[in-house]
Design an enzyme around this catalytic site. Sequence first.
Site, mmCIF file in Angstrom:
data_model
loop_
_atom_site.group_PDB
_atom_site.id
_atom_site.type_symbol
_atom_site.label_atom_id
_atom_site.label_comp_id
_atom_site.label_asym_id
_atom_site.label_seq_id
_atom_site.Cartn_x
_atom_site.Cartn_y
_atom_site.Cartn_z
ATOM 1 N N ASN A 203 54.731 -44.925 -2.244
ATOM 2 C CA ASN A 203 53.439 -44.762 -1.557
ATOM 3 C C ASN A 203 53.225 -43.278 -1.270
ATOM 4 O OD1 ASN A 203 54.538 -44.117 1.172
ATOM 5 N ND2 ASN A 203 55.412 -46.166 0.944
ATOM 6 N N ASP B 258 62.295 -55.950 7.412
ATOM 7 C CA ASP B 258 61.395 -55.198 8.298
ATOM 8 C C ASP B 258 62.279 -54.474 9.310
ATOM 9 O OD1 ASP B 258 59.687 -54.323 10.356
ATOM 10 O OD2 ASP B 258 58.152 -55.697 9.612
ATOM 11 N N LYS C 202 55.908 -57.310 16.030
ATOM 12 C CA LYS C 202 57.161 -56.586 15.806
ATOM 13 C C LYS C 202 57.948 -56.400 17.093
ATOM 14 C CE LYS C 202 55.732 -54.470 11.584
ATOM 15 N NZ LYS C 202 56.342 -53.784 10.475
#
Length: 412
Positions: A220, A316, A353
Amino acid sequence: MLNGKRVLLVIGGGIAAYKILELIRRLRERSIEVRVVMTQAAQQFITPLSVASLSGNKVHLDLFSLTDETEMGHIELSRSADLIVVAPATADLLAKMAHGLAQDLASTLLLATDKKILVAPAMNIRMWQHPATQRNIAQLQKDGVGFVGPNEGSMACGEFGPGRMSEPHEILSAIQTLLVGDTRLASPAVSSSQLLAGVHILVTSGPTHEPIDPVRYIANRSSGRQGHAIAAAAARAGARVTLISGPVEIPDPIGVQTLHVETAQEMFSQVQASLPADIFIGAAAVADWRVAEAGLQKMKKDGTPPAPLVLTENPDILASISKLPSNRPQLVVGFAAETDHVIAHAQAKLARKACDLILANDVSASEGVMGGPDNTVHLISQNKVESWPKMSKEQVAERLISHLAHLIGRAS
Ligand code: C5P
């Protein structure tokens, strides 16, 4: 970016002057031009000859040197600099600066300049704590002078406490911030106040590269600038900082232990291996997915349609650290890169999260945040949204670090 920048270094008379030789060397390694003025007292500690040899320039010693005035007078000395650095900044030099005295070459050019000044104080603990010195410091901060240090530790006089000059790498880091960073940076922003001494901060930064085969990968546009700036700001505030960086083009921040990784899985392992930490800041743009079975050999065109890439989810990291049953850092901070409904999505992310804070930014292409120098963020906690104006990533970093210091009870 530093190439050809000019620093005018004023060396004051303190035992810490010996560290300045190392600083000059490091500045020169980065192609920063260094001109030096030494006070009389400084010459008792290191010689103009060593300084001239290392800086590659004549050393300026006298206010009333006729040759100097015709070649390069005190006004010209400061005019030709991008930044003036006073190190070690003795109690005497700080007092002269605060009161506008011009008694010798050093104090005269400090008064005659309109350039940004960075000082690295060094003195005995009692001199540092004396109300007169503290008054002078407050005045200089108000005048926009930047501070790096002093540090706490043992001193040549045998005492222990604040007053030790910052290490050359810390001064260098503050110089780099001011030379390449935003000169709008408020003076306390570069002040390494030791607010976070003894605190371990773990930061992730940059993109991850997820291999498709040995030569191709999914990536990215993250540059690592924001995460690296946060790590540098935390180090300047005295924290012990571990930075886990994905592949980036920018240098490792000074004073930070930097570990380099490629993939999200590697980043996760390094983060786990670097725990415990008091604060975790997940600034990396971790790839959400990786290729389920990356090719062991380079994939070839063979006339048939290409096989679809099958993706699988990456760990994650932020959520895992937030939800640690034991050893959870006191503060867990994440980023939210959004292109629409920035605040609402970030609030949802904070809950999902289970982290304490989210810095949300709009990464639509029109904003130029990904890879760019500036950022506009919203600081989101469970019951508050604070929108910060557009500022440089270095300024975001400084402000975040002060905020975190406040949250863990290290700042008023
Ligand atoms: O879920 P999303 O990628 O939008 O969340 C962004 C935040 O989560 C960032 O702080 C990023 O560093 C972190 N993150 C992570 N591990 C992932 C994905 C995101 O730590 N696999």
